[in-house]
Write a protein that holds these residues in place. Structure first.
Motif, PDB file in Angstrom:
ATOM      1  N   LEU A  48       0.840  -1.191   0.000  1.00 22.88           N
ATOM      2  CA  LEU A  48       0.000   0.000   0.000  1.00 22.88           C
ATOM      3  C   LEU A  48       0.876   1.242   0.000  1.00 22.88           C
ATOM      4  O   LEU A  48       1.892   1.299   0.708  1.00 22.88           O
ATOM      5  CB  LEU A  48      -0.918   0.012   1.229  1.00 22.88           C
ATOM      6  N   THR A  49       0.476   2.229  -0.772  1.00 22.95           N
ATOM      7  CA  THR A  49       1.186   3.496  -0.797  1.00 22.95           C
ATOM      8  C   THR A  49       0.210   4.584  -1.240  1.00 22.95           C
ATOM      9  O   THR A  49      -0.905   4.299  -1.669  1.00 22.95           O
ATOM     10  CB  THR A  49       2.392   3.440  -1.764  1.00 22.95           C
ATOM     11  N   THR A  50       0.606   5.831  -1.097  1.00 26.91           N
ATOM     12  CA  THR A  50      -0.231   6.953  -1.526  1.00 26.91           C
ATOM     13  C   THR A  50       0.197   7.428  -2.907  1.00 26.91           C
ATOM     14  O   THR A  50       1.286   7.087  -3.392  1.00 26.91           O
ATOM     15  CB  THR A  50      -0.142   8.106  -0.521  1.00 26.91           C
ATOM     16  N   ALA A  51      -0.659   8.240  -3.511  1.00 24.93           N
ATOM     17  CA  ALA A  51      -0.386   8.703  -4.873  1.00 24.93           C
ATOM     18  C   ALA A  51       0.902   9.516  -4.956  1.00 24.93           C
ATOM     19  O   ALA A  51       1.646   9.435  -5.944  1.00 24.93           O
ATOM     20  CB  ALA A  51      -1.568   9.531  -5.397  1.00 24.93           C
ATOM     21  N   ASN A  52       1.188  10.306  -3.924  1.00 21.28           N
ATOM     22  CA  ASN A  52       2.398  11.130  -3.942  1.00 21.28           C
ATOM     23  C   ASN A  52       3.510  10.569  -3.064  1.00 21.28           C
ATOM     24  O   ASN A  52       4.420  11.298  -2.665  1.00 21.28           O
ATOM     25  CB  ASN A  52       2.077  12.570  -3.521  1.00 21.28           C
ATOM     26  N   ARG A  53       3.403   9.270  -2.747  1.00 22.31           N
ATOM     27  CA  ARG A  53       4.467   8.556  -2.018  1.00 22.31           C
ATOM     28  C   ARG A  53       4.817   9.243  -0.700  1.00 22.31           C
ATOM     29  O   ARG A  53       5.976   9.551  -0.411  1.00 22.31           O
ATOM     30  CB  ARG A  53       5.720   8.435  -2.882  1.00 22.31           C
ATOM     31  N   GLU A  54       3.822   9.454   0.144  1.00 20.96           N
ATOM     32  CA  GLU A  54       4.064  10.074   1.452  1.00 20.96           C
ATOM     33  C   GLU A  54       4.819   9.119   2.373  1.00 20.96           C
ATOM     34  O   GLU A  54       4.654   7.897   2.304  1.00 20.96           O
ATOM     35  CB  GLU A  54       2.738  10.489   2.103  1.00 20.96           C
ATOM     36  N   GLU A  55       5.603   9.685   3.256  1.00 22.92           N
ATOM     37  CA  GLU A  55       6.350   8.900   4.231  1.00 22.92           C
ATOM     38  C   GLU A  55       5.452   8.607   5.436  1.00 22.92           C
ATOM     39  O   GLU A  55       4.911   9.517   6.050  1.00 22.92           O
ATOM     40  CB  GLU A  55       7.602   9.648   4.679  1.00 22.92           C
ATOM     41  N   PHE A  56       5.329   7.328   5.800  1.00 23.08           N
ATOM     42  CA  PHE A  56       4.468   6.914   6.907  1.00 23.08           C
ATOM     43  C   PHE A  56       5.235   6.927   8.226  1.00 23.08           C
ATOM     44  O   PHE A  56       6.466   6.727   8.260  1.00 23.08           O
ATOM     45  CB  PHE A  56       3.908   5.510   6.658  1.00 23.08           C
ATOM     46  N   THR A  57       4.499   7.144   9.299  1.00 19.45           N
ATOM     47  CA  THR A  57       5.118   7.165  10.626  1.00 19.45           C
ATOM     48  C   THR A  57       4.561   6.088  11.562  1.00 19.45           C
ATOM     49  O   THR A  57       5.302   5.517  12.353  1.00 19.45           O
ATOM     50  CB  THR A  57       4.911   8.534  11.298  1.00 19.45           C
ATOM     51  N   HIS A  58       3.253   5.813  11.493  1.00 20.38           N
ATOM     52  CA  HIS A  58       2.612   4.827  12.355  1.00 20.38           C
ATOM     53  C   HIS A  58       1.621   4.009  11.527  1.00 20.38           C
ATOM     54  O   HIS A  58       1.027   4.530  10.584  1.00 20.38           O
ATOM     55  CB  HIS A  58       1.846   5.483  13.514  1.00 20.38           C
ATOM     56  N   VAL A  59       1.421   2.761  11.896  1.00 20.44           N
ATOM     57  CA  VAL A  59       0.455   1.913  11.212  1.00 20.44           C
ATOM     58  C   VAL A  59      -0.336   1.117  12.244  1.00 20.44           C
ATOM     59  O   VAL A  59       0.220   0.688  13.265  1.00 20.44           O
ATOM     60  CB  VAL A  59       1.146   0.963  10.205  1.00 20.44           C
ATOM     61  N   GLU A  60      -1.635   0.967  11.998  1.00 16.12           N
ATOM     62  CA  GLU A  60      -2.518   0.159  12.848  1.00 16.12           C
ATOM     63  C   GLU A  60      -3.451  -0.639  11.943  1.00 16.12           C
ATOM     64  O   GLU A  60      -3.888  -0.157  10.891  1.00 16.12           O
ATOM     65  CB  GLU A  60      -3.350   1.048  13.781  1.00 16.12           C
ATOM     66  N   VAL A  61      -3.777  -1.884  12.363  1.00 17.20           N
ATOM     67  CA  VAL A  61      -4.685  -2.724  11.579  1.00 17.20           C
ATOM     68  C   VAL A  61      -5.846  -3.179  12.454  1.00 17.20           C
ATOM     69  O   VAL A  61      -5.727  -3.281  13.677  1.00 17.20           O
ATOM     70  CB  VAL A  61      -3.962  -3.958  10.998  1.00 17.20           C
TER      71      VAL A  61
END
Length: 503
Positions: free
Chosen positions: A186-199
């Motif tokens: 998974l990624t965003t259209a403008n390739r944003e840098e992620f910091t935290h993830v939760e599922v």
């Protein structure tokens, strides 16, 4: 019966006291011939004084007895006799034992005996730290400033695991559904840098450095996002179709189905957040003065028993905005009248938090019993809204998180945690249960960790974090993710670069 014997038998039966009957028996035995004594002996040897109490009990009572047995003992006792096997392997007894040890939601409707037996074997393996299958996935997980694995970049729930890939400069999330092997990036259209993830069971949410929370609904294959005030949130929860973040004094709530994000100011300081997975509702616990709503900024002073309390509030949607529909005040949940405080990191680091159950997140709190001993604990809410205090294992290092393998079923906690590694080169995994703790808790339920088993990791298995649920336990290491599965039938396939390993 011959008539001469009838009066003799009637006279013996007429004797009511034991001493008289015993005296007559002794006289008769003393006058018997050796042949007659052998005949009496052979008759007496066929008489047994043993009584199978379990066989005499109704099946419902047997089920209640089985709840007090460990699952291992339940299996062993089935070998005593055919009758015990019939009783202790019956559906009502096995179901009652599983619900007691694993929670009522662990059993599916119309479960077959084969499924129930497999469930018991899986639980026994989990209790002993003996995985049925071990697998590894290569990864390149980022480290935080303490050279420990950053738990905010990996999340696991109900067999779904997702993490932020460092090899892509944190612009990609890798998601895998472990039971089936389905996976996605998974990624965003403008390739944003992620910091935290939760599922959660349906959503994957991740915050980015540009101040957005990106949310993917995996079953529907839909994507939405919403703006967040900053990355200095205290709690971050994804449950059902909801996402919520709490800051020092307000909460941001997002509903994926409606695509609406709402915020509400609550006041300093939010120590606990619980989100309903389906309804637009959430609950918070805040620190308040015993008289009045004003409170100093977080971390300025210790929370003294005599002048602080907890305010429990429940919020719901009314006319398109959140309103408080329920409020109660509770004293600090410790019996001893001493100070306790919220454990915090450096100002530029997200506060330490615990997620003991899905949809709930608590700040870590400490209670100083003596200068040398500190109790660490987290909070949760029972279904009836009662506060529960979870004391951390005494051997748990502050930086090492714990995993509750039964949180999805809300059964008795089967806790996995690492021992404090400060004075040892070995990685030791402690496995134990939560049991009621009453000595330190006031107006709340208390739970304390009791260790049952210890597993020593091989020297080449350095781990500092742990995640898991009832089927899988995840150990992120420095170059790979180790996966323990307790289901003997698990056959992982379709996951890129996954390898079956030997522990």
């Amino acid at each position: 019966m011959a008539s001469p014997m009838q009066p003799i038998l009637e006279s013996f039966m007429a004797l009511r006291d034991n001493s008289s009957r015993r005296a007559v028996l002794n006289e008769i035995i003393d006058n018997l011939s050796p042949y007659e004594i052998r005949e009496v002996k052979s008759r007496v040897e066929t008489v047994t004084f043993q009584c199978d109490l379990l066989d005499k009990l109704p099946l419902e009572i047997v089920a209640m007895v089985a709840e007090y047995l460990d699952l291992v003992d339940l299996i062993l006792l089935q070998r005593v006799s055919k009758r015990w096997r019939q009783l202790l392997s019956s559906t009502i007894v096995v179901t009652s034992a599983i619900r007691h040890h694993m929670g009522k939601n662990a059993i599916k409707l119309d479960s077959s005996p084969t499924y129930l037996n497999a469930l018991i074997r899986k639980r026994i393996r989990a209790e002993r730290g003996l995985p049925a299958v071990v697998a590894t996935i290569p990864n390149n997980l980022p480290l935080n400033s303490y050279d420990d694995l950053n738990r905010d970049i990996i999340s696991c729930f109900n067999g779904v695991c997702a993490w932020i890939e460092e090899s892509t400069d944190r612009t990609t999330i890798f998601m895998v559904h472990l039971p089936t092997g389905k996976n996605r990036t998974l990624t965003t259209a403008n390739r944003e840098e992620f910091t935290h993830v939760e599922v959660s069971d349906t959503l994957i949410s991740a915050t980015s450095v540009r101040g957005y929370c990106h949310v993917w609904n995996m079953p529907k294959e839909q994507y939405k996002s919403f703006r967040i005030p900053s990355l200095q949130f205290v709690h971050f929860i994804t449950i059902g179709s909801k996402v919520a973040l709490s800051y020092a004094d307000f909460v941001v709530h997002f509903c994926f189905d409606s695509g609406v994000a709402r915020s509400i100011e609550i006041g300093l300081f939010i120590v606990f957040l619980s989100v309903h997975p389906e309804e637009d509702e959430f609950s918070v616990l805040c620190i308040r003065k015993r008289y009045g709503d004003n409170i100093e900024p977080w971390g300025s002073d210790a929370l003294l028993y005599e002048d602080r309390c907890l305010r429990l509030q429940k919020f719901s949607i009314h006319e398109n905005k959140f309103v408080c529909i329920w409020r109660k005040f509770r004293g600090l949940p410790l019996k001893v009248e001493d100070s306790w405080e919220i454990q915090r990191e450096a100002e530029n680091v997200t506060p330490y938090r615990e997620c003991l159950r899905p949809g709930e997140s608590s700040a870590l709190m400490t209670h100083c019993l003596t200068e040398a001993f500190v109790n660490m604990f987290s909070l949760s809410l029972d279904a009836d809204g009662r506060i529960a205090v979870h004391f951390h294992p005494r051997q748990l290092d502050f930086k090492n998180h714990l995993a509750n393998l039964d949180y999805s079923a809300r059964g008795p906690g089967l806790i996995y945690c690492f021992e404090d590694l400060k004075f040892s080169t070995d990685t030791k995994l402690c496995i134990g249960y939560e049991f009621p703790e009453l000595s330190h808790v006031y107006h709340a339920k208390g739970y304390q960790f009791k260790s049952k088993h210890t597993v020593v990791f091989p020297n080449n298995r350095p781990c500092t974090s742990i995640l898991g649920d009832g089927d899988f336990v995840i150990f992120p290491s420095d170059n790979k993710v180790w996966i323990w599965c307790f289901d003997e039938a698990w056959l992982p396939s379709g996951i890129p670069d996954m390898r079956i390993a030997t522990w």
